[in-house]
Design an enzyme around this catalytic site. Structure first.
Site, PDB file in Angstrom:
ATOM      1  N   HIS A  12       0.870  -1.333  -0.066  1.00 31.59           N
ATOM      2  CA  HIS A  12      -0.028  -0.094   0.071  1.00 31.59           C
ATOM      3  C   HIS A  12       0.903   1.209   0.098  1.00 31.59           C
ATOM      4  CE1 HIS A  12      -3.249   2.785   1.145  1.00 31.59           C
ATOM      5  NE2 HIS A  12      -4.013   2.129   0.791  1.00 31.59           N
ATOM      6  N   HIS A  13       0.372   2.348  -0.885  1.00 32.86           N
ATOM      7  CA  HIS A  13       1.318   3.360  -1.157  1.00 32.86           C
ATOM      8  C   HIS A  13       1.210   4.167   0.446  1.00 32.86           C
ATOM      9  CE1 HIS A  13       3.441   6.120  -3.296  1.00 32.86           C
ATOM     10  NE2 HIS A  13       2.792   6.166  -4.484  1.00 32.86           N
ATOM     11  N   SER A  14       0.592   4.026   1.340  1.00 31.73           N
ATOM     12  CA  SER A  14       0.950   4.780   2.783  1.00 31.73           C
ATOM     13  C   SER A  14       2.036   4.104   3.527  1.00 31.73           C
ATOM     14  CB  SER A  14      -0.296   4.584   3.393  1.00 31.73           C
ATOM     15  OG  SER A  14      -0.474   3.189   3.736  1.00 31.73           O
TER      16      SER A  14
END
Length: 514
Positions: free
Chosen positions: A172-174
């Protein structure tokens, strides 16, 4: 995400069947021997919160091809000793007592994060372009549960081509931006020829020295150029938010394109060929990249619009067709990291318990006009890209987009910044990302890596182009919305052909000079 028990129902050959994921949240002790007392909760970055919004729910997918088959049990143990030790990979996002999103360490069940997908025969896996189609389908797979660390590895043994096995890391890009995650991945690898050494990565080009008596004048001139380019860049940025959008071409995205089925293809190009062109125009690898993207898009759009009815090959005279393609406005959203990326040695120290406070997303973006025009000299594509790139580099546009977004998020929360980012991205045509890789062959857990290529999903763009260098080669990847650009392989070929034309133009000039 769930997996049906028993015999799977009939489904397309490349459909994904992902197993159920479960982790312990309460009273857990991390399998990496870290405890919550040893790791204070760290706040989620503004960009990390942005990427958790439904309309910006982005994932990074990195595909690594391995020379030998992957032994799954050994592979899981190696991941536990390396990647999982990083805090982002054994933490979940929760709100603290103040309502702030923070990363909280938990126990990691490695078997729930690393697996071989079921439902495929040996013939399926060995089919041409199986891995690319698998990654494209993974881009549309269900979102991960926020009750567990937001990453997973898909292992595919028995693939065809130069790699006997592939691993697709879906993150996930987070958790971090592409450059940070790639650097972390490389910190888990070692050189093939020197198994105890970390890989080396490209360094920034040194700026020429300035004579001492020119320093004050040069500094003043640099500040004036920086101020002027920043004003122009911000005016362009706000105009894009308010009214300026790209031409409505056959490849431009629309609201909801982030959820559309994807296609993916890549081609391998030689870094030395790019250096030949770069040196000929006194530019950079980025200038060459944007130049070949412009040249490739120009040819691709010619074919889509059928402007020239007498086209029999790619090597034709394009002077007849300046009426449509040459007047299109096509721009890219180019991501940039606004802080220095930690070195590989520092990242290796992070995984041994060192400070991780400088980790995470700190992304700004530039709106980059693509020179999609006819040029009699192929090198003019690169010269045009270089002129634009020099203006963008001597500007604070990227830093402004990050800090203004962070300020707006602190005032309003993540919803409004996510809407503005989505809207701005949809005003442009494509997204571009350039991630440098190791300069020599590397291996993970003793298994040599033969190629690396990244992709991303969830961004509101119909066309995303990724550039990943590795061992004097580079993968040029095109991920597209299938209904708008069904043939990304053709676009990749056009870009690769454009580079060869530029190289031939340089060779021709050298012969004429001699």
């Amino acid at each position: 995400m769930t997996q049906t028990r028993g015999k799977p129902p009939p489904s397309p050959i490349y459909s994904l069947r992902l197993r159920r994921i479960a982790t312990k949240l309460e009273g857990a002790v991390s399998s990496t021997n870290f405890t919550r007392q040893a790791e204070p909760d760290e706040p989620v970055t503004p960009c990390g919160r942005l990427f958790c919004q439904p309309n910006m729910n982005c994932y990074i997918m990195c595909t690594l091809g391995f020379k030998n088959p992957i032994n799954l049990p050994d592979f899981k143990r190696a991941l536990q000793e390396t990647l999982v030790k990083h805090k982002r990979f054994h933490s979940v996002m929760k709100k603290n007592m103040n309502g702030t999103d923070v990363w909280v360490p938990i126990e990691v069940d490695i078997h729930a994060h690393v697996f071989e997908p079921s439902g495929f025969s040996e013939e399926d896996v060995a089919a041409p372009h199986f891995v690319e189609k698998y990654v494209a389908d993974l881009a549309s797979a269900p979102s991960m549960s926020f009750s567990r660390p937001l990453w997973e590895c898909h292992v595919l043994n028995g693939t065809s081509g130069d790699a006997a096995a592939h691993m697709i890391v879906r993150v996930h890009h987070s958790l971090g931006d592409g450059i940070s995650l790639m650097s972390l991945l490389l910190a888990c690898t070692r050189r093939v020829n020197h198994p105890h050494m970390l890989p080396s990565v490209p360094s920034k080009r040194k700026k020429p020295k300035v004579e001492p008596y020119f320093v004050p004048l040069n500094s003043l001139w640099t500040m004036l150029i920086l101020l002027w380019n920043t004003i122009l860049g911000l005016a362009y940025y706000f105009a894009t938010i308010l009214w300026m959008k790209d031409s409505d071409t056959k490849i431009k995205g629309h609201y909801g394109v982030d959820k559309a089925p994807k296609s993916l293809m890549y081609t391998v190009i030689d870094i030395d060929d790019m250096r030949v062109v770069k040196d000929a125009v006194n530019g950079t690898i980025n200038d060459v990249l944007m130049g070949i993207i412009g040249a490739g898009l120009h040819r691709y759009l010619e074919g889509r619009y059928k402007v020239m009815q007498d086209v029999q090959s790619r090597d034709v005279d394009h002077r007849k067709d300046k009426s449509i393609v040459d007047h299109l406005r096509i721009r890219a959203t180019a991501l940039m990291n606004t802080r220095p990326t930690p070195g590989l040695q520092e990242l290796a120290t992070m995984m041994e318990g060192g400070s991780q406070t400088q980790w995470g997303n700190r992304l700004g973006y530039l709106i980059f006009p693509i020179p999609v025009k006819h040029f009699s000299d192929p090198l003019d594509h690169v010269r045009a890209a270089k002129k634009i790139g020099n203006q963008k580099k001597a500007s604070l546009e990227g830093a402004f987009t990050y800090w203004s977004g962070a300020l707006l998020m602190a005032i309003t929360g993540p919803v409004l910044p996510a809407l503005l980012t989505e809207h701005t991205t949809l005003q442009t045509t494509l997204a571009v990302s350039n991630v440098p890789g190791p300069m020599e062959p590397v291996m993970f857990n003793g298994n040599p890596i033969v190629h690396i290529y990244p992709a991303a999903a969830g961004q509101p763009s119909s066309l995303s182009i990724f550039f990943q260098s590795y061992d004097q080669k580079a993968c040029l990847v095109a991920m597209t919305a299938r209904d708008l650009i069904p043939d990304p392989g053709a676009l990749c070929e056009y870009m690769a052909d454009a580079l060869q034309e530029m190289k031939r133009a340089v060779a021709s000039r050298r012969q004429d000079a001699n």
